[in-house]
Design a protein around this motif. Structure first.
Motif, PDB file in Angstrom:
ATOM      1  N   GLN A  74       0.717  -1.292   0.151  1.00 46.60           N
ATOM      2  CA  GLN A  74       0.020  -0.037   0.011  1.00 46.60           C
ATOM      3  C   GLN A  74       0.930   1.287  -0.102  1.00 46.60           C
ATOM      4  O   GLN A  74       0.668   2.283  -0.772  1.00 46.60           O
ATOM      5  CB  GLN A  74      -0.865   0.046   1.289  1.00 46.60           C
ATOM      6  CG  GLN A  74      -2.075  -0.947   1.025  1.00 46.60           C
ATOM      7  CD  GLN A  74      -2.735  -1.263   2.351  1.00 46.60           C
ATOM      8  OE1 GLN A  74      -2.610  -0.652   3.549  1.00 46.60           O
ATOM      9  NE2 GLN A  74      -3.683  -1.950   2.201  1.00 46.60           N
ATOM     10  N   ILE A  75       1.901   1.209   0.674  1.00 40.61           N
ATOM     11  CA  ILE A  75       2.883   2.364   0.727  1.00 40.61           C
ATOM     12  C   ILE A  75       3.368   2.636  -0.567  1.00 40.61           C
ATOM     13  O   ILE A  75       3.546   3.971  -1.219  1.00 40.61           O
ATOM     14  CB  ILE A  75       3.976   2.152   1.944  1.00 40.61           C
ATOM     15  CG1 ILE A  75       3.518   2.250   3.258  1.00 40.61           C
ATOM     16  CG2 ILE A  75       5.103   3.260   1.807  1.00 40.61           C
ATOM     17  CD1 ILE A  75       4.283   1.855   4.301  1.00 40.61           C
ATOM     18  N   ARG A  77       2.509   1.544  -3.578  1.00 36.69           N
ATOM     19  CA  ARG A  77       1.400   1.796  -4.366  1.00 36.69           C
ATOM     20  C   ARG A  77       1.194   3.266  -4.216  1.00 36.69           C
ATOM     21  O   ARG A  77       0.800   4.051  -5.412  1.00 36.69           O
ATOM     22  CB  ARG A  77       0.149   0.993  -4.253  1.00 36.69           C
ATOM     23  CG  ARG A  77      -0.906   1.060  -5.426  1.00 36.69           C
ATOM     24  CD  ARG A  77      -2.019   2.165  -4.872  1.00 36.69           C
ATOM     25  NE  ARG A  77      -2.288   2.324  -3.587  1.00 36.69           N
ATOM     26  CZ  ARG A  77      -3.380   1.542  -2.834  1.00 36.69           C
ATOM     27  NH1 ARG A  77      -4.180   0.869  -4.054  1.00 36.69           N
ATOM     28  NH2 ARG A  77      -3.726   1.733  -1.794  1.00 36.69           N
ATOM     29  N   ASP A  78       0.701   3.887  -3.148  1.00 39.41           N
ATOM     30  CA  ASP A  78       0.542   5.316  -2.916  1.00 39.41           C
ATOM     31  C   ASP A  78       1.551   6.221  -3.446  1.00 39.41           C
ATOM     32  O   ASP A  78       0.960   7.377  -3.944  1.00 39.41           O
ATOM     33  CB  ASP A  78      -0.071   5.526  -1.280  1.00 39.41           C
ATOM     34  CG  ASP A  78      -1.039   4.679  -0.927  1.00 39.41           C
ATOM     35  OD1 ASP A  78      -1.904   3.951  -1.892  1.00 39.41           O
ATOM     36  OD2 ASP A  78      -1.202   4.719   0.155  1.00 39.41           O
ATOM     37  N   LEU A  79       2.707   5.749  -3.649  1.00 39.02           N
ATOM     38  CA  LEU A  79       3.880   6.660  -3.946  1.00 39.02           C
ATOM     39  C   LEU A  79       4.069   6.518  -5.167  1.00 39.02           C
ATOM     40  O   LEU A  79       4.595   7.421  -5.888  1.00 39.02           O
ATOM     41  CB  LEU A  79       4.979   6.316  -2.927  1.00 39.02           C
ATOM     42  CG  LEU A  79       4.820   6.585  -1.534  1.00 39.02           C
ATOM     43  CD1 LEU A  79       5.907   6.317  -0.841  1.00 39.02           C
ATOM     44  CD2 LEU A  79       4.864   8.378  -1.219  1.00 39.02           C
ATOM     45  N   PRO A  82      -0.597   5.502  -7.591  1.00 35.91           N
ATOM     46  CA  PRO A  82      -1.742   5.670  -6.681  1.00 35.91           C
ATOM     47  C   PRO A  82      -3.180   4.958  -7.348  1.00 35.91           C
ATOM     48  O   PRO A  82      -3.944   4.755  -6.531  1.00 35.91           O
ATOM     49  CB  PRO A  82      -2.108   7.098  -6.502  1.00 35.91           C
ATOM     50  CG  PRO A  82      -0.918   7.986  -7.038  1.00 35.91           C
ATOM     51  CD  PRO A  82      -0.081   6.688  -7.883  1.00 35.91           C
ATOM     52  N   GLU A  83      -3.281   4.861  -8.882  1.00 37.94           N
ATOM     53  CA  GLU A  83      -4.271   4.657  -9.359  1.00 37.94           C
ATOM     54  C   GLU A  83      -4.570   2.906  -9.552  1.00 37.94           C
ATOM     55  O   GLU A  83      -5.625   2.382  -9.681  1.00 37.94           O
ATOM     56  CB  GLU A  83      -4.611   5.329 -10.764  1.00 37.94           C
ATOM     57  CG  GLU A  83      -3.467   4.544 -11.620  1.00 37.94           C
ATOM     58  CD  GLU A  83      -1.988   4.936 -11.412  1.00 37.94           C
ATOM     59  OE1 GLU A  83      -1.112   4.368 -12.081  1.00 37.94           O
ATOM     60  OE2 GLU A  83      -1.836   5.841 -10.810  1.00 37.94           O
ATOM     61  N   ASP A  90      -5.974  -4.344  -1.021  1.00 38.95           N
ATOM     62  CA  ASP A  90      -6.209  -2.580  -0.854  1.00 38.95           C
ATOM     63  C   ASP A  90      -6.809  -2.503   0.585  1.00 38.95           C
ATOM     64  O   ASP A  90      -7.133  -3.280   1.165  1.00 38.95           O
ATOM     65  CB  ASP A  90      -7.200  -2.723  -1.878  1.00 38.95           C
ATOM     66  CG  ASP A  90      -6.921  -1.480  -2.819  1.00 38.95           C
ATOM     67  OD1 ASP A  90      -6.010  -0.362  -2.281  1.00 38.95           O
ATOM     68  OD2 ASP A  90      -7.096  -1.377  -4.157  1.00 38.95           O
ATOM     69  N   LYS A  91      -6.533  -1.247   0.950  1.00 38.86           N
ATOM     70  CA  LYS A  91      -7.106  -0.671   1.985  1.00 38.86           C
ATOM     71  C   LYS A  91      -8.748  -0.839   2.238  1.00 38.86           C
ATOM     72  O   LYS A  91      -9.393  -0.654   1.153  1.00 38.86           O
ATOM     73  CB  LYS A  91      -6.966   1.043   2.141  1.00 38.86           C
ATOM     74  CG  LYS A  91      -5.578   1.174   2.188  1.00 38.86           C
ATOM     75  CD  LYS A  91      -5.213   2.696   2.353  1.00 38.86           C
ATOM     76  CE  LYS A  91      -3.785   3.009   2.317  1.00 38.86           C
ATOM     77  NZ  LYS A  91      -3.389   4.422   2.396  1.00 38.86           N
TER      78      LYS A  91
END
Length: 94
Positions: A74-75, A77-79, A82-83, A90-91
């Motif tokens: 998740q970290i 992916r977010d950086l 993000p899409e 996933d969160k």
């Protein structure tokens, strides 16, 4: 150029296998998005840090725990992208 992740681990603590497993998880999940995932033995005892390029994105001492694979994905992916959907990793919405 695709981004590079580096996992720095303490070899004296026998964290190579944990680091290799995390690298495998990231490479499998982000096959199109990452250019490299590297492992770097630390000269500092007890260190487990994950870098995106030269920025620390996870530090075991700061966070107080090792990252779960889901958390690290998740970290990243977010950086990095993000899409991107991580499916079951996933969160959860709150």
């Amino acid at each position: 150029m695709k981004p590079k992740i580096t996992i720095e681990y303490c070899p004296k603590c026998n964290w190579l296998m944990r680091s290799a497993w995390m690298a495998q998880e990231l490479l499998t999940t982000f096959v199109e998005e990452l250019g490299e995932v590297g492992l770097r033995p630390s000269e500092v005892s007890g260190r487990f840090q994950v870098f995106l390029e030269n920025e620390v994105i996870f530090d075991r001492k700061r966070e107080g725990h090792f990252p779960e694979a889901k958390e690290l994905k998740q970290i990243v992916r977010d950086l990095v992208c993000p899409e991107k959907s991580l499916g079951h990793s996933d969160k959860k919405s709150t």
